[in-house]
Design an enzyme around this catalytic site. Structure first.
Site, mmCIF file in Angstrom:
data_model
loop_
_atom_site.group_PDB
_atom_site.id
_atom_site.type_symbol
_atom_site.label_atom_id
_atom_site.label_comp_id
_atom_site.label_asym_id
_atom_site.label_seq_id
_atom_site.Cartn_x
_atom_site.Cartn_y
_atom_site.Cartn_z
ATOM 1 N N GLU A 121 0.844 -1.198 0.000
ATOM 2 C CA GLU A 121 0.000 0.000 0.000
ATOM 3 C C GLU A 121 0.877 1.244 0.000
ATOM 4 O OE1 GLU A 121 -2.481 -0.283 3.498
ATOM 5 O OE2 GLU A 121 -2.791 -2.433 3.215
ATOM 6 N N LYS A 123 2.457 4.425 1.376
ATOM 7 C CA LYS A 123 2.582 4.932 2.745
ATOM 8 C C LYS A 123 2.281 6.423 2.692
ATOM 9 C CE LYS A 123 5.379 4.719 6.879
ATOM 10 N NZ LYS A 123 5.192 6.092 7.321
ATOM 11 N N ASP A 125 1.788 10.168 3.606
ATOM 12 C CA ASP A 125 2.522 11.014 4.540
ATOM 13 C C ASP A 125 1.576 12.023 5.172
ATOM 14 O OD1 ASP A 125 4.615 11.963 5.934
ATOM 15 O OD2 ASP A 125 5.584 12.989 4.266
ATOM 16 N N TYR A 233 -6.986 2.413 6.187
ATOM 17 C CA TYR A 233 -6.077 1.327 5.817
ATOM 18 C C TYR A 233 -5.897 0.238 6.865
ATOM 19 C CZ TYR A 233 -2.851 4.533 8.239
ATOM 20 O OH TYR A 233 -2.272 5.382 9.125
ATOM 21 N N LYS A 321 10.775 2.355 2.917
ATOM 22 C CA LYS A 321 10.839 3.806 2.719
ATOM 23 C C LYS A 321 11.577 4.171 1.435
ATOM 24 C CE LYS A 321 9.715 6.338 5.823
ATOM 25 N NZ LYS A 321 9.977 6.514 7.239
ATOM 26 N N CYS A 415 34.168 18.327 28.682
ATOM 27 C CA CYS A 415 32.729 18.508 28.454
ATOM 28 C C CYS A 415 32.458 19.999 28.254
ATOM 29 C CB CYS A 415 31.966 17.992 29.671
ATOM 30 S SG CYS A 415 30.186 18.218 29.571
ATOM 31 N N CYS A 417 30.123 21.597 29.290
ATOM 32 C CA CYS A 417 29.350 22.143 30.416
ATOM 33 C C CYS A 417 30.249 23.045 31.256
ATOM 34 C CB CYS A 417 28.746 21.026 31.254
ATOM 35 S SG CYS A 417 29.890 20.265 32.415
ATOM 36 N N CYS A 439 31.111 12.303 29.109
ATOM 37 C CA CYS A 439 31.433 13.225 30.190
ATOM 38 C C CYS A 439 31.384 12.401 31.465
ATOM 39 C CB CYS A 439 30.397 14.346 30.235
ATOM 40 S SG CYS A 439 30.438 15.285 31.752
ATOM 41 N N CYS A 445 27.045 16.991 36.244
ATOM 42 C CA CYS A 445 27.078 17.708 34.975
ATOM 43 C C CYS A 445 25.685 18.246 34.675
ATOM 44 C CB CYS A 445 27.552 16.775 33.856
ATOM 45 S SG CYS A 445 27.321 17.477 32.203
HETATM 46 S S1 IVH Z 1 -0.729 0.467 8.808
HETATM 47 C C1 IVH Z 1 0.722 -1.212 12.715
HETATM 48 N N1 IVH Z 1 -0.875 1.451 6.401
HETATM 49 O O1 IVH Z 1 2.643 4.937 8.835
HETATM 50 C C2 IVH Z 1 0.728 -0.185 11.694
HETATM 51 N N2 IVH Z 1 0.142 2.799 8.086
HETATM 52 O O2 IVH Z 1 4.835 3.820 10.714
HETATM 53 C C3 IVH Z 1 -0.613 0.331 11.398
HETATM 54 N N3 IVH Z 1 0.841 5.007 7.303
HETATM 55 O O3 IVH Z 1 1.278 5.356 12.034
HETATM 56 C C4 IVH Z 1 -0.604 1.297 10.320
HETATM 57 N N4 IVH Z 1 0.175 4.770 5.224
HETATM 58 O O4 IVH Z 1 0.537 6.950 10.173
HETATM 59 C C5 IVH Z 1 -0.468 1.664 7.665
HETATM 60 N N5 IVH Z 1 -1.112 2.177 4.229
HETATM 61 C C6 IVH Z 1 -0.713 2.397 5.474
HETATM 62 C C7 IVH Z 1 -0.111 3.616 5.872
HETATM 63 C C8 IVH Z 1 0.317 3.772 7.198
HETATM 64 C C9 IVH Z 1 0.741 5.581 6.116
HETATM 65 C C10 IVH Z 1 1.469 5.619 8.493
HETATM 66 C C11 IVH Z 1 0.624 5.631 9.735
HETATM 67 C C12 IVH Z 1 1.372 4.829 10.746
HETATM 68 C C13 IVH Z 1 2.760 4.887 10.227
HETATM 69 C C14 IVH Z 1 3.479 3.642 10.651
#
Ligand code: IVH
Length: 698
Positions: A121, A123, A125, A233, A321, A415, A417, A439, A445
């Site tokens: 899927e 990811k 943002d 999702y 990623k 250090c 500090c 340190c 410290c």
């Molecule tokens: S599954 C157990 N599916 O990525 C994980 N997360 O690092 C449940 N995210 O907190 C999330 N797209 O904010 C899932 N297709 C996708 C996603 C997704 C973005 C984000 C989400 C999550 C983070 C996980």
């Protein structure tokens, strides 16, 4: 004013019309931070509106404040406990790491060379949110928060067109938590920023920040004006199963009225994972929303259940990623930062540069060896990269052979500090020097002390809202907060003090009141958080949880730690015996509690708190509270799976057999542990007997 009980229908109708307009105009004024009436006056109007509506429900107008969001005028969001925790995902940065993920899943499930089906899927943002529906009706929406407890942002989420107030169709469980991402599309973000710039209002660096800023508005009428969208999702708590696989669940979510990402694919095996990633990379520039990678999930939900999770991430999913984004800039200075454990880290101060939509001014340089290896010098032009939430890094120097370069960086011996304590190069158990310089000032410290305090209030520890690094630093510099217990004495200190907090810059009566309330709210604290918050080396969240479960209460934990520090062999053996606790933790705990100063700090803190006993794990199962040892080869379960299952059922898994062991599960090839079990008269089970005992569980 005519009492509500005496109003005629016609009078009521007129008045509701007037009230709706009047309240709407006050909402707008309030949104623009220019209210014309007080909150109490507003409440009187609002209550009259609600009372009239209660008497004449058929007169409720579409534009009534009870029908619109924007009615809530809360000062802060209230906490919401998620039905099941909202986890995060481990990251994978290469094809190899994606292949490792597949291999681990197959190993855990004992599937040999089978090709597993996954969903791949986009990811997205944005920001994750959880929506709770009861009998098909949206009853609550929350942010992720710390994963266990989020913030109630129901009113804001209700303003999103893509979040149904009622589920379409049928077949949903009575209670269901639906999880997904709130985001802004790229064109909506551009338009929103352009409009804001025109009005000389604040603009945002990227769609994600804009979405976060829009969602976290106390006043939902503001959220309502932002074009926020939502992709579903994942699922949290569900009162009944309704799908056998992730892709089936996504199809149901779609049928019930949600948007799901159309780019999601169902793929098989490693080749499937890799090609889905390439596809997504190619699609990325054409998408109307920002993505930062691909999420792989094991498709079968029964397998997801079996895989379970480690700490905060599921074993059934991973985020692949996209590579980091890079930019060039000038390194202006190298500063030293002292961490909580005294480790001294060099930090690059950079001429501000935008990398992947975020302005970067600092980057980590890791350690002295790294600086020498990359030959990084002040004044160099460097390549900086940033990936996801990780700290930006300096990758390399541009044109290292140019003439007139300044001299190499000399790592200081003391250090930074005010105490200028000498730095020591750390050695390993074998005596070899490591790259870490520390340190030696420990609690003397001030840099380490403040880092301890920052850790203490951090999100995963005490998570005190309104007590960020800035405020903490100020209290520390003024000597008001020197140790954790002082935080809980702040309110009393303020009452006695002449220089009131509310009169300081950056504070106001309301924020001080909120801060004190947030501190009060943390007096009851879970034992594992308390232990984690102490910031003892090698005791992260997972270990803190193990210790909490192992000792049960703060009193038992303290007693055991003091015995460990005093070198009591039984207490040390008991600690060492806890699952996954090794010599590093035993050492670190011993060293920490040996310091009378540390013991006193913890005692003074305990006087302020109400530490709750560790969450009783399942207590009503055949193995709850028992200590289990697995030995020999297991044939139906993998070790990890057997262990995870035992822990879910409230048992403790240990690596060695002692008189505290209740059950030894022995497979073929079991050796000395089985012998010890026989000598000690401990119950021994075969793998099949174990599976029967725990009720199949598969
Ligand atoms: S599954 C157990 N599916 O990525 C994980 N997360 O690092 C449940 N995210 O907190 C999330 N797209 O904010 C899932 N297709 C996708 C996603 C997704 C973005 C984000 C989400 C999550 C983070 C996980």
């Amino acid at each position: 004013m005519i009492p509500v009980g005496d109003l005629t229908e016609a009078e009521a109708s007129d008045e509701l019309m007037r009230l709706a307009d009047e309240l709407a105009s006050h909402d707008l004024a309030y949104r623009d931070a220019a209210p014309v009436i007080t909150d109490a006056e507003y409440d009187v109007l609002r209550r009259r509106n609600d009372d009239i509506e209660a008497r004449f429900p058929h007169l409720i107008r579409d534009n009534s404040p009870t029908q619109r969001v924007g009615a809530a005028r809360a000062e802060q969001f209230s906490p919401v406990q998620h039905g099941t925790p909202m986890l995060s995902l481990e990251n994978a940065f290469s094809d190899e790491e994606a292949a490792d993920f597949d291999a681990k899943v197959r190993r855990f499930l004992k599937l040999g060379e089978a090709r597993i089906a996954y969903t791949a899927e986009p990811k997205i943002d944005g920001l994750s949110a959880s929506l709770r529906y009861e009998r098909g009706v949206l009853v609550q929406g929350a942010t992720r928060g710390d994963g266990r407890v989020g913030e109630d942002i129901t009113a804001n989420l209700r303003t999103l067109k893509e979040i149904p107030h009622r589920l379409n169709g049928s077949g949903w469980p009575d209670v269901i938590e639906i999880r997904g991402e709130v985001y802004l599309s790229k064109p909506d973000f551009a338009a929103m920023n352009a409009a804001a710039a025109e009005k000389e209002e604040r603009t945002y660096a990227n769609p994600r920040n804009a979405a976060a800023g829009s969602l976290r508005q106390i006043d939902p009428t503001i959220s309502a004006t932002r074009p926020l969208r939502f992709f579903a999702y994942a699922l949290g708590l569900t009162s009944a199963a309704f799908a056998a696989s992730q892709h089936e669940a996504l199809a149901k979510l779609r049928a019930w009225g949600f948007q799901v990402t159309p780019q999601t694919q169902r793929v098989e095996g490693v080749e499937g994972l890799l090609s889905a990633y390439r596809d997504m990379e190619a699609l990325r520039p054409t998408l109307t929303f920002d993505i930062d990678g691909v999420v792989y999930k094991v498709d079968r939900l029964d397998w997801q259940d079996r895989l379970g999770f480690v700490s905060r991430s599921p074993r059934w999913g991973v985020a692949r990623k996209f590579p980091a984004e890079q930019a060039r800039t000038v390194l202006e200075a190298i500063d030293l930062q002292v961490g909580r454990t005294g480790a001294v880290t060099p930090v690059a101060r950079l001429d501000p540069v935008t990398v992947g939509g975020v302005v970067v001014t600092n980057a980590t340089l890791h350690n002295a060896d790294e600086i020498a290896r990359k030959d990084i010098r002040v004044g160099d032009t460097v390549v900086v990269q940033r990936a996801g939430d990780v700290i930006p890094q300096v990758v390399e120097v541009v044109d290292p052979d140019r003439k007139g370069r300044p001299a190499p960086f000399q790592f200081p011996h003391t250090c930074p500090c005010p105490l200028r304590t000498p730095l020591a190069r750390e050695t390993t158990a074998g005596g070899a020097e490591t790259v870490v310089r520390r340190c030696t000032g420990e609690f003397a410290c001030p840099f380490q002390r403040i880092e301890h305090l920052k850790h203490f209030v951090s999100r995963r520890a005490f998570d005190i809202e309104g007590l960020g690094e800035k405020q903490l630093q100020m209290f520390f510099d003024e000597g008001i907060v020197k140790e954790p217990a002082d935080i809980f004495k702040l309110a009393a200190f303020d009452t006695a003090s002449l220089k009131k907090l509310k009169d300081r810059e950056g504070f106001g009566a309301l924020s001080v009141q909120n801060l004190f309330a947030a501190i009060e709210a943390r007096r009851p604290i879970a034992l594992d958080r308390f232990i984690f918050a102490l910031g003892i080396r090698h005791i992260g969240e997972t270990t803190a949880m193990t210790l909490a479960r192992g000792y049960g209460s703060a009193a038992a934990f303290m007693q055991a730690m003091e015995q460990v520090a005093a070198g009591d062999p039984e207490a040390i053996a008991e600690l060492d015996d806890l699952d996954q606790i090794g010599i590093a933790v035993v050492d670190a705990a011993g060293r920490y509690f040996k310091e009378a100063h540390n013991q006193q700090i913890v005692r003074r803190l305990l006087d302020e708190l109400d530490v709750q006993d560790a969450e009783a794990v399942a207590t009503d199962t055949a193995v709850a509270g028992k200590t289990i040892v697995f030995t020999g080869a297991l044939e139906r379960l993998t070790r990890d799976e057997a262990k995870a299952q035992a822990e879910r059922l409230g048992a403790k898994v240990s690596g060695s057999v002692s008189k505290k062991t209740d059950i030894v599960v022995a497979g073929p090839g079991a050796g000395s542990k089985l012998k010890t079990a026989a000598e000690l008269g401990i119950q021994v089970l075969t793998e099949d007997e174990w599976i029967t005992l725990v009720g199949g569980g598969l």
